[in-house]
Write a protein that holds these residues in place. Sequence first.
Motif, PDB file in Angstrom:
ATOM      1  N   HIS A 270      27.209  34.365  51.926  1.00 15.13           N
ATOM      2  CA  HIS A 270      28.056  34.380  50.734  1.00 15.13           C
ATOM      3  C   HIS A 270      28.320  32.932  50.356  1.00 15.13           C
ATOM      4  N   ASP A 271      28.294  32.634  49.068  1.00 15.65           N
ATOM      5  CA  ASP A 271      28.510  31.276  48.591  1.00 15.65           C
ATOM      6  C   ASP A 271      29.875  30.771  49.061  1.00 15.65           C
ATOM      7  N   PRO A 272      29.910  29.743  49.930  1.00 21.03           N
ATOM      8  CA  PRO A 272      31.196  29.260  50.444  1.00 21.03           C
ATOM      9  C   PRO A 272      32.019  28.521  49.399  1.00 21.03           C
ATOM     10  N   MET A 273      31.448  28.300  48.213  1.00 19.18           N
ATOM     11  CA  MET A 273      32.199  27.671  47.131  1.00 19.18           C
ATOM     12  C   MET A 273      32.758  28.708  46.150  1.00 19.18           C
ATOM     13  N   ALA A 274      32.538  30.000  46.452  1.00 14.49           N
ATOM     14  CA  ALA A 274      33.007  31.062  45.560  1.00 14.49           C
ATOM     15  C   ALA A 274      34.443  31.445  45.908  1.00 14.49           C
ATOM     16  N   PHE A 275      35.343  31.267  44.949  1.00 13.63           N
ATOM     17  CA  PHE A 275      36.733  31.675  45.092  1.00 13.63           C
ATOM     18  C   PHE A 275      36.812  33.126  44.623  1.00 13.63           C
ATOM     19  N   THR A 276      36.417  34.041  45.478  1.00 16.82           N
ATOM     20  CA  THR A 276      36.172  35.428  45.104  1.00 16.82           C
ATOM     21  C   THR A 276      37.441  36.132  44.631  1.00 16.82           C
ATOM     22  N   GLU A 277      37.330  36.737  43.437  1.00 14.75           N
ATOM     23  CA  GLU A 277      38.438  37.479  42.845  1.00 14.75           C
ATOM     24  C   GLU A 277      38.081  38.931  42.559  1.00 14.75           C
ATOM     25  N   GLY A 278      36.816  39.202  42.254  1.00 13.93           N
ATOM     26  CA  GLY A 278      36.369  40.557  41.977  1.00 13.93           C
ATOM     27  C   GLY A 278      35.047  40.814  42.669  1.00 13.93           C
ATOM     28  N   PHE A 279      34.821  42.072  43.110  1.00  8.54           N
ATOM     29  CA  PHE A 279      33.641  42.414  43.909  1.00  8.54           C
ATOM     30  C   PHE A 279      33.351  43.887  43.669  1.00  8.54           C
ATOM     31  N   GLU A 280      32.170  44.201  43.129  1.00  5.72           N
ATOM     32  CA  GLU A 280      31.870  45.605  42.823  1.00  5.72           C
ATOM     33  C   GLU A 280      30.367  45.822  42.727  1.00  5.72           C
ATOM     34  N   ILE A 281      29.890  46.914  43.320  1.00  6.76           N
ATOM     35  CA  ILE A 281      28.481  47.289  43.235  1.00  6.76           C
ATOM     36  C   ILE A 281      28.326  48.387  42.187  1.00  6.76           C
ATOM     37  N   ASP A 282      27.354  48.209  41.296  1.00  4.36           N
ATOM     38  CA  ASP A 282      27.056  49.244  40.308  1.00  4.36           C
ATOM     39  C   ASP A 282      25.600  49.104  39.887  1.00  4.36           C
ATOM     40  N   GLY A 283      24.845  50.217  39.955  1.00  9.46           N
ATOM     41  CA  GLY A 283      23.461  50.201  39.514  1.00  9.46           C
ATOM     42  C   GLY A 283      22.574  49.248  40.288  1.00  9.46           C
ATOM     43  N   GLY A 284      22.840  49.106  41.587  1.00 11.28           N
ATOM     44  CA  GLY A 284      22.009  48.228  42.401  1.00 11.28           C
ATOM     45  C   GLY A 284      22.303  46.755  42.253  1.00 11.28           C
ATOM     46  N   VAL A 285      23.407  46.412  41.601  1.00 13.55           N
ATOM     47  CA  VAL A 285      23.817  45.015  41.426  1.00 13.55           C
ATOM     48  C   VAL A 285      25.211  44.842  42.009  1.00 13.55           C
ATOM     49  N   LEU A 286      25.418  43.737  42.728  1.00 11.13           N
ATOM     50  CA  LEU A 286      26.738  43.363  43.217  1.00 11.13           C
ATOM     51  C   LEU A 286      27.313  42.347  42.237  1.00 11.13           C
ATOM     52  N   TYR A 287      28.369  42.747  41.550  1.00 10.06           N
ATOM     53  CA  TYR A 287      29.019  41.849  40.586  1.00 10.06           C
ATOM     54  C   TYR A 287      30.179  41.143  41.266  1.00 10.06           C
ATOM     55  N   GLU A 288      30.280  39.845  41.012  1.00 16.13           N
ATOM     56  CA  GLU A 288      31.352  39.048  41.594  1.00 16.13           C
ATOM     57  C   GLU A 288      32.012  38.218  40.505  1.00 16.13           C
ATOM     58  N   GLY A 289      33.334  38.287  40.455  1.00 23.05           N
ATOM     59  CA  GLY A 289      34.097  37.399  39.593  1.00 23.05           C
ATOM     60  C   GLY A 289      34.751  36.339  40.448  1.00 23.05           C
ATOM     61  N   THR A 290      34.640  35.077  40.041  1.00 25.68           N
ATOM     62  CA  THR A 290      35.248  33.988  40.807  1.00 25.68           C
ATOM     63  C   THR A 290      36.350  33.323  39.989  1.00 25.68           C
TER      64      THR A 290
END
Length: 263
Positions: free
Chosen positions: A50-70
């Motif tokens: 996982h990107d250690p520079m990502a300040f993860t705020e959102g995390f969701e899998i849909d349609g074979g894609v993992l979406y991340e909001g930072t």
Amino acid sequence: MTRRQKWAGIALAVLAVATVVPGAHAEPEPPPGVAAVPVIEPVVLGEMPHDPMAFTEGFEIDGGVLYEGTGEVGTSQLRELDPDTGAVRKAVDMPGRYFGEGVTVVGDRIWQLTYTDGVAVEWDRATLTPIREVPLRPQGWGLCRDGDRLIRSDGTARLRFQSPDDLTETGGVDVTKDGRPVTGLNELECVGDRVWANVWPTDQIVRIDPATGAVDLVVDASGLRARGIPPTAQVLNGIAHVAGDEFLLTGKYWPTTFRVRLG
């Protein structure tokens, strides 16, 4: 420095103490006549970068894609990740200097909250381009889709129900555990008839019945830190449902995403 950043430093100190003080993660006794909510630990099934520079705020899998909001001012993004490898397929910056927060997919669109900027951004899912912005009060923290409604957290003990069309608020529920309010509700994941929520500033997750607001399960994920999470990393924040009782968990500035079984 934002208020979240200031308190994040305090949270780090609290967590550091919690790793060495016996009983630091002990749950308070429930009031008389109230049954204690069970506490479990995640069973780790695998790990991926996982990107250690990502300040993860959102995390969701849909349609074979993992979406991340930072998050963070000026560096917030919406990202597409490979859910099997963690590789970033695409990343786009949020408009302006918004502090990005939770995300959720609604058909061919994606909603992304902002922290204290007073708006939510609607994205075109296929191109990851902004479509519009709508008002958002008081704050945005976590977001997930629960059937024909969205559920949002704002750092308090309240979950807000909102329209997936324009985020109009349609209701809400106050969250309690053992009869007491649970504040700091953060990143959310809607699975079946339950909502899973990170509890800031801890490495705990609670499972909530949105019909009543009652917490019926607590996940103590503090043990994940012993698997190579550096002291500089901040709190657990990121819950993505894979299938059944399997989830992906990560955190702010964590170098690893864990595939786990909960339950």
